[in-house]
Design an enzyme around this catalytic site. Sequence first.
Site, PDB file in Angstrom:
ATOM      1  N   CYS A  53      31.914  33.680  16.209  1.00 17.97           N
ATOM      2  CA  CYS A  53      31.101  34.888  16.270  1.00 17.97           C
ATOM      3  C   CYS A  53      29.646  34.538  15.990  1.00 17.97           C
ATOM      4  O   CYS A  53      29.286  33.370  15.863  1.00 17.97           O
ATOM      5  CB  CYS A  53      31.591  35.915  15.237  1.00 17.97           C
ATOM      6  N   LEU A 102      33.635  38.172  18.664  1.00 20.05           N
ATOM      7  CA  LEU A 102      34.379  37.733  19.840  1.00 20.05           C
ATOM      8  C   LEU A 102      35.830  38.167  19.635  1.00 20.05           C
ATOM      9  O   LEU A 102      36.590  37.517  18.920  1.00 20.05           O
ATOM     10  CB  LEU A 102      34.299  36.206  19.999  1.00 20.05           C
ATOM     11  N   ASN A 126      31.411  33.639  10.388  1.00 16.04           N
ATOM     12  CA  ASN A 126      31.581  32.980  11.679  1.00 16.04           C
ATOM     13  C   ASN A 126      32.494  31.794  11.452  1.00 16.04           C
ATOM     14  O   ASN A 126      32.126  30.875  10.723  1.00 16.04           O
ATOM     15  CB  ASN A 126      30.219  32.517  12.205  1.00 16.04           C
ATOM     16  N   GLY A 127      33.701  31.826  12.023  1.00 19.98           N
ATOM     17  CA  GLY A 127      34.555  30.652  11.874  1.00 19.98           C
ATOM     18  C   GLY A 127      36.032  30.950  11.784  1.00 19.98           C
ATOM     19  O   GLY A 127      36.493  32.039  12.135  1.00 19.98           O
ATOM     20  N   THR A 367      19.713  13.020  23.847  1.00 17.26           N
ATOM     21  CA  THR A 367      21.137  12.813  24.119  1.00 17.26           C
ATOM     22  C   THR A 367      21.926  14.110  24.006  1.00 17.26           C
ATOM     23  O   THR A 367      22.900  14.322  24.732  1.00 17.26           O
ATOM     24  CB  THR A 367      21.733  11.746  23.178  1.00 17.26           C
ATOM     25  N   ARG A 370      21.364  15.925  27.346  1.00 16.74           N
ATOM     26  CA  ARG A 370      22.111  15.250  28.413  1.00 16.74           C
ATOM     27  C   ARG A 370      23.585  15.641  28.397  1.00 16.74           C
ATOM     28  O   ARG A 370      24.195  15.892  29.435  1.00 16.74           O
ATOM     29  CB  ARG A 370      21.996  13.735  28.232  1.00 16.74           C
TER      30      ARG A 370
END
Length: 636
Positions: A53, A102, A126-127, A367, A370
């Site tokens: 979330c 969510l 959140n988690g 990185t 990418r």
Amino acid sequence: MATATPPALYITNSPKIPFPQPLLLKICHSFLDSRLGRSYSPPLRRRDVAAMCGILAVLGCVDHSQAKRSRIIELSRRLRHRGPDWSGLHCHGDCYLAHQRLAIVDPASGDQPLYNEDKTVVVTVNGEIYNHKELRETLKGHQFRTGSDCEVITHLYEEHGEEFVDMLDGMFSFVLLDTKDNSFMAARDAIGITPLYMGWGPDGSIWFASEMKALSDDCERFITFPPGHLYSSKQGGLRRWYNPQWFSEKIPSTPYDPIVLRRAFEKAVLKRLMTDVPFGVLLSGGLDSSLVAAVACRYLATSEAARQWGSQLHTFCVGLEGSPDLKAAREVADYLGTHHHEFHFTVQEGIDALEEVIYHIETYDVTSIRASTPMFLMSRKIKSLGVKMVLSGEGSDEIFGGYLYFHKAPSKEEFHQETCQKIKALHLYDCLRANKSTSAWGVEARVPFLDKDFIKTAMDIDPEWKMIRPDLGRIEKWVLRKAFDDEEKPYLPKHILYRQKEQFSDGVGYSWIDGLKDHANKQVSDSMMMNAGFIYPENTPTTKEGYYYRTIFEKFFPKNSARSTVPGGPSVACSTAKAVEWDAEWSKNPDPSGRAALGIHAAAYEESKDVKTGSLVSDSPQKLVEGVAGKVVGVV
């Protein structure tokens, strides 16, 4: 923000044809073998786990007006991609706790913020808390209002005060408000799998948010909330709650036991199958993601998830046409018997998405960008199939010294210290990428290698066993490979189990990085690079690619505090600055790609310099050396 045009992605089940709508609907609804046309029956029980979330908390506001409330709602909406299904806001005096949810199952209940029995303790989270059922057993005297795994936080606080965080097994960021004395606390998981930022407003308020974009405009200063820490308003500062032995970088001496390591990892994967939603595994065909898929496949049939979604695992891979990962992932999927989904993208499609990617992942680290771009594109397609949770293989390389530069580690002491430094920095790199690239599309990524218990088991091993010893047939991550080298019931084919490390940004196709460099060279002139130190005195970009990403980042996040959240310094093949010293040649080629590990990577960059840019370039990359696995297997 200018939104890039979404690229068209395809599944190889129907080459060059968009995913068939009837099949898509069946996957969305049942996530079983859609070709069999099985009917869907929704689960009857309530959802008992939360999901990824977005949270925003503002505490100690001077302004209590409706305009302030509206502003906080507006800022919270910037996190809606993390939780597109529902929004919640709790206001108590000068404190606001906002949440973007969510929803997975039962979207009409279980919304956040969460409360204790009399609503005097409020938390926005959140988690995932994987051991919430065990913790509930210790809280028999409390009445739970929902089936959420995160509700245990309010009651643990009532029982133990602020000293309960180490009891949580999971990935989490939360802010808790005790309305009885108007005190509050915030905490982040041990490694920083979930993101969290902390800021200070000009009115003296303290802010917390899942992503920087929710507080950057309204805070005078903000920082990345450090993992393994909690903030207490009662004590007025941050303190570390996670204090494992490896954090001190003391050299461990526990002998290597492959069975102990294997069981610890299997347990880590199993607990992450706690889900009521369609899910799958991000499968690159490399060792780490392949082991996640292999373990999930082996135990899925007996899990509760299988009773709802079937026992055939779904796997997902992304890459350019003909990339190393696509080929390897397809082979692993065939071996394991998964329902495999293969997505293709072009270099141009990736370039077109760069601005969106940088806005979502909130970094200018080369990185990370990418690797995030293909993951970002893949996550969008995964979400379109009705999938909201995936398992991923982040963390293994940091724990076991899997990056190719570890071949040059001069001693077990330096090897171990480098792994410790890499784990400590994961929240700035791979955790940030995995979380934000997927949550940009409302998908949750779970990372079993970063399980607290597994990390302890792996980091307690005497690092002499992790050292790369070609004379003994030990390649990178040998201890992990050997732990799953089961002759009687093989987890993976030998050549996959012993495949050379391939960084995700390389494995999706070598021309991806080369294409990014070419594009950046066209956007950034030589004179711009000459003056880079004046334009960007902090973390001055050293390549045109880095300069290009920095300009995009600064457009979205122009404050000094924002640029300070991104790490810097020289790196080769994802090393720390210290490890660059292991080989004098590396300082001449400071590129985070695995192909910069000259003399180690099977498709290393050619040692020829581009006269104009002064950077090492490559011709067409060599094919991966065949028979490497055979040479290694023959001596282990």
